[in-house]
Design a protein around this motif. Structure first.
Motif, PDB file in Angstrom:
ATOM      1  N   LEU A 127       1.040  -1.185  -0.390  1.00  0.00           N
ATOM      2  CA  LEU A 127      -0.331  -0.004   0.033  1.00  0.00           C
ATOM      3  C   LEU A 127       0.936   1.325  -0.315  1.00  0.00           C
ATOM      4  O   LEU A 127       0.898   2.053  -0.728  1.00  0.00           O
ATOM      5  CB  LEU A 127      -0.807   0.558   1.126  1.00  0.00           C
ATOM      6  N   VAL A 128       2.152   1.025   1.065  1.00  0.00           N
ATOM      7  CA  VAL A 128       2.971   2.057   0.970  1.00  0.00           C
ATOM      8  C   VAL A 128       3.887   2.732  -0.608  1.00  0.00           C
ATOM      9  O   VAL A 128       3.815   4.176  -0.767  1.00  0.00           O
ATOM     10  CB  VAL A 128       3.680   2.141   2.056  1.00  0.00           C
ATOM     11  N   TRP A 129       4.244   1.357  -1.137  1.00  0.00           N
ATOM     12  CA  TRP A 129       4.441   0.929  -2.422  1.00  0.00           C
ATOM     13  C   TRP A 129       3.516   1.812  -3.108  1.00  0.00           C
ATOM     14  O   TRP A 129       4.358   3.317  -4.332  1.00  0.00           O
ATOM     15  CB  TRP A 129       5.346   0.107  -2.762  1.00  0.00           C
ATOM     16  N   SER A 130       2.359   1.813  -3.367  1.00  0.00           N
ATOM     17  CA  SER A 130       1.504   2.058  -4.279  1.00  0.00           C
ATOM     18  C   SER A 130       1.370   3.806  -4.570  1.00  0.00           C
ATOM     19  O   SER A 130       0.917   4.487  -4.992  1.00  0.00           O
ATOM     20  CB  SER A 130       0.596   1.473  -4.410  1.00  0.00           C
ATOM     21  N   LEU A 131       1.015   3.321  -3.547  1.00  0.00           N
ATOM     22  CA  LEU A 131       0.824   5.719  -2.673  1.00  0.00           C
ATOM     23  C   LEU A 131       2.211   6.624  -2.650  1.00  0.00           C
ATOM     24  O   LEU A 131       2.113   7.622  -3.783  1.00  0.00           O
ATOM     25  CB  LEU A 131       0.266   5.353  -1.487  1.00  0.00           C
ATOM     26  N   ALA A 132       3.634   5.651  -2.706  1.00  0.00           N
ATOM     27  CA  ALA A 132       4.332   6.471  -3.189  1.00  0.00           C
ATOM     28  C   ALA A 132       4.653   6.422  -4.193  1.00  0.00           C
ATOM     29  O   ALA A 132       4.983   7.784  -5.035  1.00  0.00           O
ATOM     30  CB  ALA A 132       5.467   5.760  -2.559  1.00  0.00           C
ATOM     31  N   ASP A 133       4.108   5.549  -5.558  1.00  0.00           N
ATOM     32  CA  ASP A 133       4.142   6.012  -6.937  1.00  0.00           C
ATOM     33  C   ASP A 133       3.068   6.191  -7.725  1.00  0.00           C
ATOM     34  O   ASP A 133       3.299   7.017  -8.772  1.00  0.00           O
ATOM     35  CB  ASP A 133       3.804   4.536  -7.466  1.00  0.00           C
ATOM     36  N   GLU A 134       2.322   6.602  -7.189  1.00  0.00           N
ATOM     37  CA  GLU A 134       0.965   7.565  -7.079  1.00  0.00           C
ATOM     38  C   GLU A 134       0.959   8.422  -6.893  1.00  0.00           C
ATOM     39  O   GLU A 134       0.726   9.989  -7.824  1.00  0.00           O
ATOM     40  CB  GLU A 134      -0.774   7.173  -6.380  1.00  0.00           C
ATOM     41  N   VAL A 135       1.707   9.748  -5.891  1.00  0.00           N
ATOM     42  CA  VAL A 135       2.802  10.879  -5.711  1.00  0.00           C
ATOM     43  C   VAL A 135       3.257  11.461  -6.930  1.00  0.00           C
ATOM     44  O   VAL A 135       3.022  12.468  -7.227  1.00  0.00           O
ATOM     45  CB  VAL A 135       2.757  10.945  -3.947  1.00  0.00           C
ATOM     46  N   ARG A 136       4.446  10.444  -6.849  1.00  0.00           N
ATOM     47  CA  ARG A 136       4.863  10.415  -7.882  1.00  0.00           C
ATOM     48  C   ARG A 136       4.775  10.707  -9.230  1.00  0.00           C
ATOM     49  O   ARG A 136       3.910  11.765 -10.282  1.00  0.00           O
ATOM     50  CB  ARG A 136       5.943   9.313  -8.602  1.00  0.00           C
TER      51      ARG A 136
END
Length: 136
Positions: A127-136
């Motif tokens: 979840l954290v990984w996907s949220l970090a990719d979404e922010v970029r």
């Protein structure tokens, strides 16, 4: 939006399975200390075994269809074990053998809790990984 729905459903399923396994462990500990009789304990455990298996299957296939392959492959052995128990008709706790298998039943459920905890941690990391990719 679909990703948010996936994570909410995934966490709800994981927490529900945790609750079902915790309930079974409490019943086994109560049986060990003679707070409950074997018939009541096994009947209560048997009521929640199939919902646990069903929710584990939903969680596994949710990860498959959601494209989270690593979590799917991690949760697949538990699903296979549950399916094997169900096919062999050994998934229910037997009232006549519960005292002989008490330690094994507790260890089996503790292993499932540990396995589910690993899946929970991996889900949070994903979840954290996907949220970090979404922010970029």
């Amino acid at each position: 939006m679909a990703e948010v729905f996936y994570w909410i459903l995934s966490f709800v399923l994981i927490l529900t399975i945790f609750c079902l396994l915790g309930y079974q462990l409490i019943l086994l500990v109560d049986l060990e200390f003679d707070y409950i009789n074997p018939y009541d304990s096994t009947s209560r455990i048997n009521q929640v075994i199939l919902p646990e298996f069903f929710m584990q299957a939903i969680l596994c296939f949710l990860n498959l269809f959601g494209g989270h392959w690593f979590i799917f492959f991690i949760s697949l052995p538990c699903l296979y074990y549950n399916a094997t128990l169900y096919i062999k008709r050994q998934h229910y706790a037997d009232v006549t053998e519960i005292y002989n298998k008490l330690n094994f039943e507790k260890k089996k459920r503790l292993f499932k809790v540990g396995h589910l905890f690993v899946i929970f941690i991996l889900s949070i990391l994903s979840l954290v990984w996907s949220l970090a990719d979404e922010v970029r």
